[in-house]
Structures are given as structure tokens and as C-alpha cells.
Design an enzyme around this catalytic site. Structure first.
Site, mmCIF file in Angstrom:
data_model
loop_
_atom_site.group_PDB
_atom_site.id
_atom_site.type_symbol
_atom_site.label_atom_id
_atom_site.label_comp_id
_atom_site.label_asym_id
_atom_site.label_seq_id
_atom_site.Cartn_x
_atom_site.Cartn_y
_atom_site.Cartn_z
ATOM 1 C CD GLU A 1 -2.525 1.744 0.367
ATOM 2 O OE1 GLU A 1 -3.350 1.021 -0.204
ATOM 3 O OE2 GLU A 1 -2.320 2.929 0.017
ATOM 4 C CG ASP B 1 4.933 2.718 -6.751
ATOM 5 O OD1 ASP B 1 4.187 1.831 -7.215
ATOM 6 O OD2 ASP B 1 5.246 3.744 -7.373
ATOM 7 C CG ASP C 1 -6.285 5.293 -6.286
ATOM 8 O OD1 ASP C 1 -7.237 5.176 -5.505
ATOM 9 O OD2 ASP C 1 -5.098 5.372 -5.906
ATOM 10 C CE LYS D 1 -10.062 16.332 -14.581
ATOM 11 N NZ LYS D 1 -9.420 17.286 -13.725
ATOM 12 C CB THR E 1 -11.808 -4.510 -0.621
ATOM 13 O OG1 THR E 1 -12.712 -3.899 -1.558
ATOM 14 C CG2 THR E 1 -10.929 -5.530 -1.328
ATOM 15 C CG HIS E 2 -12.831 -1.297 4.250
ATOM 16 N ND1 HIS E 2 -11.619 -1.807 4.655
ATOM 17 C CD2 HIS E 2 -13.633 -1.311 5.350
ATOM 18 C CE1 HIS E 2 -11.684 -2.104 5.945
ATOM 19 N NE2 HIS E 2 -12.887 -1.816 6.390
ATOM 20 C CD GLU F 1 -17.762 -7.118 -2.864
ATOM 21 O OE1 GLU F 1 -18.603 -7.695 -3.555
ATOM 22 O OE2 GLU F 1 -17.224 -7.676 -1.901
#
Ligand SMILES: C[S@@+](CC[C@H](N)C(=O)[O-])C[C@H]1O[C@@H](n2cnc3c(N)ncnc32)[C@H](O)[C@@H]1O
Length: 214
Positions: free
Chosen positions: A69, A96, A119, A123, A192-193, A195
Site C-alpha cells: 500500500e 509502490d 484508483d 481523466k 474489501t472496504h 466493495e
């Protein structure tokens, strides 16, 4: 959608075995130094608060789980929660994923790789920041063992379609294999949170698996 502040960490919980920064990962790769044993390894990239890491390491004690994470507070919190549960088969890494994969993991070192709700970078000019890009999809293929599985879920249909195209164009991973939604049996019975958040808001979730050929 914003994120709530994280709860305070109780200083009496020892999570030193469940949390480290990327620089401390063993090089050359030596999972036994992290987990104290050799076991099939599953890697998650972008764990957020770490619900998947916590649940999966509890229901599958024969496997080891390494979560990556990039947000320090979330990585530490997820590691803390693993320590609180006394997990010996799960470690959170602050770093990363896109850098750690080529630097650390040898070919065929994981039986599963999990990427849940990355994420979206909505754009078009930001699409190149997406974690599922050509280079990283090839890293996923390289790090998976033959027969291993990529689990990829998102709430963004266009990101889902783009990932399917990317994997077809740049890897030999076979899929998408559909994953059915299952009714939640309790309030944290979600992968997951994110979801959980999508399901509670009755938003679509696109779930898939891709398998590395034998
Ligand atoms: C939208 S959140 C989803 C969190 C979690 N997977 C879930 O479903 O609840 C995406 C997470 O990926 C993390 N992230 C983004 N890029 C990353 C990278 N290159 N390596 C590791 N984590 C990353 C973000 O900090 C964030 O916590």
C-alpha cells in the site's frame, strides 16, 4: 468519495512482524525471512485499510499474504490490524507496487495477485497513472506461477474493459473468468472496504480472474 480518518492505534499491540517499509524487504527475495516458513504466496497491491489481507489470511492459514500500500497511514493501519489478530502469515509493506514488483519478486514467486478497486484516474490524460498499465500487467504475468491467478475487481466499467484489452494485448493471461457476487452474511463480509461501499450504494462491481497458463 472521501475517506474517513483512521482509528487510533493501540500502543500495546505488537505489529512489528506485520508491517515494514519497502526498503526493508529482503533482497534477494527470501519469503522465509518474513513468514518463518515456505508457503504459497499471495500478493495484494493497493490494500487500503486491509480488509482483504485480514480476511484472506484468516481463512487461508496455509498461504502467506503480502500486501503493498502506497499510503503510509493505510499500510501501517492494515499491518496493525494484522498484528491485532495475531496473524503470522500476513505482512503489510509500505511502498509502490509498481516499483517493488521489478525490484523484489522473482519470476513465478506468487500463486495469486490481487488488485481490488484501483484508483480510477478518471481523466483521459491521467490514465497513464493507472496501476493496470502495460508494464505492470507484464510484471503480474512474470511474478505469477504457472496456473496462478490474477484477481481484478473494479467499480469502473471502462477501467475493467481497458484492463481486459491490456491483458489480452500484452500478456498470455487467460480470462476474464467471471466471479459471481455472493450475499454478505455480516457487515464486513465483503472482499474489501470498497466493495462494501459500492454494494451498500447499490453500484455495479466488475469482478474477474485471469489465469496464467500451465
Ligand atoms: C481506491 S483504493 C482501494 C483500496 C482497497 N483495495 C479496497 O478495495 O478497499 C486504492 C488503493 O490503492 C493504493 N495505491 C495506489 N497506487 C498504488 C501503488 N502503486 N502501489 C500500492 N498501492 C497503491 C491507494 O493508496 C489506495 O489505498
Amino acid at each position: 468519495m472521501g475517506r474517513k480518518a483512521l482509528p487510533k492505534l493501540n500502543p500495546s499491540v505488537d505489529y512489528s512482524r506485520n508491517f515494514l517499509t519497502a526498503e526493508k524487504l529482503p533482497r534477494p527475495w527470501d519469503p522465509e525471512s518474513l513468514f518463518g516458513r515456505a508457503a504459497p504466496l499471495e500478493i495484494e497491491v493497493g490494500c487500503g485499510k486491509g480488509l482483504f489481507m485480514r480476511t484472506a489470511s484468516g481463512v487461508n492459514p496455509a498461504h502467506d499474504f503480502l500486501g503493498i500500500e502506497i499510503a503510509y497511514k493505510y499500510s501501517e493501519y492494515a499491518g496493525y490490524r494484522l498484528g491485532k489478530e495475531g496473524r503470522t502469515n500476513a505482512v503489510m509493506v509500505h511502498g509502490d507496487g509498481q516499483k517493488i514488483f521489478p525490484e523484489v519478486f522473482p519470476d513465478a514467486s506468487a500463486v495469486a495477485i490481487h488488485v481490488y478497486f484501483p484508483d480510477p484516474w478518471w481523466k483521459k490524460r491521467h490514465h497513464r497513472r493507472r496501476v493496470m498499465n502495460e508494464t505492470f500487467s507484464q510484471q503480474i504475468e512474470r511474478v505469477l506461477a504457472a496456473g496462478g491467478t490474477l484477481h481484478f475487481w473494479t467499480d469502473v466499467e471502462e477501467y475493467f474493459d481497458m484492463t481486459v484489452e491490456l491483458l489480452h494485448a500484452h500478456t498470455k493471461l487467460a480470462g476474464p473468468i467471471d466471479v459471481e457476487e455472493r450475499p454478505a452474511e455480516h457487515d464486513l463480509d465483503y472482499r474489501t472496504h470498497f466493495e462494501r461501499r459500492m454494494r451498500k450504494n447499490e453500484l455495479d462491481v466488475f469482478r474477474s480472474q485471469f489465469r496464467k497458463p500451465q
